[in-house]
Design a protein around this motif. Structure first.
Motif, mmCIF file in Angstrom:
data_model
loop_
_atom_site.group_PDB
_atom_site.id
_atom_site.type_symbol
_atom_site.label_atom_id
_atom_site.label_comp_id
_atom_site.label_asym_id
_atom_site.label_seq_id
_atom_site.Cartn_x
_atom_site.Cartn_y
_atom_site.Cartn_z
ATOM 1 N N SER A 82 73.730 1.296 18.861
ATOM 2 C CA SER A 82 74.922 0.478 19.089
ATOM 3 C C SER A 82 74.479 -0.930 19.459
ATOM 4 O O SER A 82 73.343 -1.148 19.896
ATOM 5 C CB SER A 82 75.788 1.061 20.206
ATOM 6 N N LYS A 115 79.972 9.370 5.656
ATOM 7 C CA LYS A 115 80.602 10.075 6.746
ATOM 8 C C LYS A 115 80.944 11.512 6.320
ATOM 9 O O LYS A 115 81.427 11.756 5.211
ATOM 10 C CB LYS A 115 81.875 9.357 7.167
ATOM 11 N N ALA A 120 84.069 11.066 11.906
ATOM 12 C CA ALA A 120 84.714 9.921 12.543
ATOM 13 C C ALA A 120 85.769 10.363 13.546
ATOM 14 O O ALA A 120 85.892 9.787 14.632
ATOM 15 C CB ALA A 120 85.342 9.022 11.476
ATOM 16 N N VAL A 205 71.879 3.963 11.416
ATOM 17 C CA VAL A 205 73.330 3.950 11.571
ATOM 18 C C VAL A 205 73.889 2.919 10.599
ATOM 19 O O VAL A 205 73.296 1.857 10.388
ATOM 20 C CB VAL A 205 73.718 3.598 13.022
ATOM 21 N N ASP A 209 79.099 0.394 11.545
ATOM 22 C CA ASP A 209 79.214 1.212 12.752
ATOM 23 C C ASP A 209 78.361 0.634 13.875
ATOM 24 O O ASP A 209 78.731 0.689 15.046
ATOM 25 C CB ASP A 209 78.769 2.650 12.469
ATOM 26 N N PRO A 212 80.359 -3.503 15.049
ATOM 27 C CA PRO A 212 81.797 -3.527 14.755
ATOM 28 C C PRO A 212 82.273 -4.937 14.418
ATOM 29 O O PRO A 212 81.893 -5.908 15.062
ATOM 30 C CB PRO A 212 82.424 -3.029 16.067
#
Length: 273
Positions: A82, A115, A120, A205, A209, A212
């Motif tokens: 992230s 995905k 999700a 990733v 994602d 953002p």
């Protein structure tokens, strides 16, 4: 750890960016999977890289990595999970740890994972991308690991080591994650397993994602001629920006991204930011 530029991806684009950051006196950290997981590593012969025909992919990657190491780039093996920007600083989580940098170069290659059904919808409600980050939440409980990377089995063993009952699926082709408010199980390649947690362990990733709000066009990160994205202080290079998927293109874009990232960093240092 803090640095001037954090590079996500240790292939030709990321290594080229790192060398060019160091050439301008910047501190750079490269976050990547092991070299052996890079698709180029398995190339038997690369004939179109100018001046070095006939080399194997492994030979090219090894030489590029050594160049970056000798230039003073620092390396961390892991997956960036992230990223968030606050006050001109990017904060990037790699496993359970957090790293910060004034600029980021995204050079993580092509996102090859679509995905899964239920992924999700149940993210954060039983679906996780990091065993060492979230594993303790499932201690003593049943979990499923969907392993798409070469290091996925190591994370599965970590889960077993903390008492999880692990069902491991090795690079499954079809999977569905089941549950309404929380994960209850998975069905992969016709095999079902009850699970309270599902760990989807891919090499990378997906860019949108990870960042953002990042603009992606046709599955590729949108950049300008400086390799700048539409997010401040974020640059991209290599396969993630689109074709041709060639070493020469990746190295050239990495050079530009590294230079642009350092120009961004230097401007903020001059402004006292």
């Amino acid at each position: 750890m803090s640095c001037d530029v954090l590079v996500i991806g240790g292939g030709p684009a990321g290594l080229s960016a790192a060398v060019n950051v160091r050439a301008r006196g910047g501190q750079v950290l490269v976050v990547s999977n092991p070299l052996e997981e890079n698709p180029l590593w398995r190339a038997e012969k690369v004939d179109n890289y100018l001046g070095l025909p006939g080399r194997t992919g492994a030979e090219l990657l090894t030489a590029m990595r050594r160049h970056a190491e000798s230039a003073g780039a620092e390396f961390l093996t892991g997956r960036a999970l992230s990223a968030v920007q606050m006050a001109d600083t990017w904060y990037v989580s790699v496993g359970p740890e957090m790293y910060n940098a004034r600029a980021v170069v995204l050079a993580a290659g092509v996102d090859r994972g679509r995905k899964l059904p239920g992924e999700a919808e149940l993210l954060g409600r039983g679906v996780s991308y990091c065993a060492t980050c979230d594993g303790m939440l499932y201690r003593g409980r049943a979990v499923a690991v969907l392993g798409y990377s070469d290091t996925a089995r190591q994370e599965a063993e970590f889960l077993r080591g903390i008492g999880c009952a692990v069902t491991y699926f090795d690079r499954p082709r079809t999977c569905e994650i089941r549950g309404t408010d929380h994960v209850t199980g998975v069905v992969c390649d016709g095999r079902s397993a009850e699970a309270e947690g599902v760990f989807i362990l891919r090499p990378t990733v997906a860019p949108a994602d990870l960042f953002p709000g990042l603009t992606v066009e046709g599955g590729h990160v949108a950049v300008d001629r400086r390799m700048a994205t539409d997010l401040p202080g974020l640059f991209a290079a290599g396969d993630c920006t689109g074709g041709p998927l060639q070493v020469s293109k990746a190295v050239g874009e990495g050079l530009i991204a590294g230079q642009s990232a350092m120009a961004w960093v230097s401007a903020r240092k001059r402004d006292g930011r």
